[in-house]
Design a protein around this motif. Sequence first.
Motif, PDB file in Angstrom:
ATOM      1  N   GLU A   1       4.347  -4.451 -22.402  1.00 32.64           N
ATOM      2  CA  GLU A   1       5.512  -3.572 -22.318  1.00 32.64           C
ATOM      3  C   GLU A   1       5.650  -3.182 -20.847  1.00 32.64           C
ATOM      4  O   GLU A   1       4.655  -2.812 -20.203  1.00 32.64           O
TER       5      GLU A   1
ATOM      6  N   TRP B   1      10.005  -5.404 -23.503  1.00 35.71           N
ATOM      7  CA  TRP B   1       8.875  -5.818 -24.333  1.00 35.71           C
ATOM      8  C   TRP B   1       8.800  -7.343 -24.315  1.00 35.71           C
ATOM      9  O   TRP B   1       9.804  -8.026 -24.500  1.00 35.71           O
TER      10      TRP B   1
ATOM     11  N   ALA C   1       8.754  -3.535 -30.227  1.00 37.92           N
ATOM     12  CA  ALA C   1       7.895  -2.369 -30.414  1.00 37.92           C
ATOM     13  C   ALA C   1       7.333  -2.270 -31.825  1.00 37.92           C
ATOM     14  O   ALA C   1       6.483  -1.423 -32.094  1.00 37.92           O
TER      15      ALA C   1
END
Length: 196
Positions: free
Chosen positions: A17, A37, A97
């Motif tokens: 990330e 990401w 995520a």
Amino acid sequence: MSNSQTLTALVQWLAGEFDNRKQAFEQPAWFVHLRLWQRPLRQRIQGKLALFAEQANALYLNQPYRQRVVVFSENDDRLQAQYLALKHPNQFRGAGADTDLLNKLEASDLEPLLGCVLDITLQDNMFKARPLPESKCCFEYEGTTRQVVLGFDVGLNSFASYDRGVDPETGQALWGALMGPYEFSKCEDFAAELPE
């Protein structure tokens, strides 16, 4: 280091990330504060390591966009990255995520993006990825042909994106890295998620 070891190191460095907070605060007129990401897929795509990538404006983390999958390979002693599109990107929105959502992604959910291949070299402890000569990375979006010029540099904890959208007829830059690359720092490492 063998090519396969180099390829693994490349994907490990990319897996994470990232945030460009410092750049966005120093140059807010030119750079939006983004979160990026790049998460390993649990399965290989055609036997190759792959990352799911998406980004979001830091003010709207629940509205990520630009989902794509990047597949890495060795071809004739060269490292390459092939970009793939998601057939139904909204179905996997937020998967960068959310590993539970990402784990539902299958190879059948992907389609190739013609011309969207990068050659990758290792120079001074930095991987540099640039488009193949004469290639054009184009895709259809809302009934219009769009073009993007891809490119990145990645170090152990840094990532610079040269991606920019251009008018396919005039070549005029429209969005993205218009004033130089977006410069990200790794804030979380996902290398441990790479499949064996």
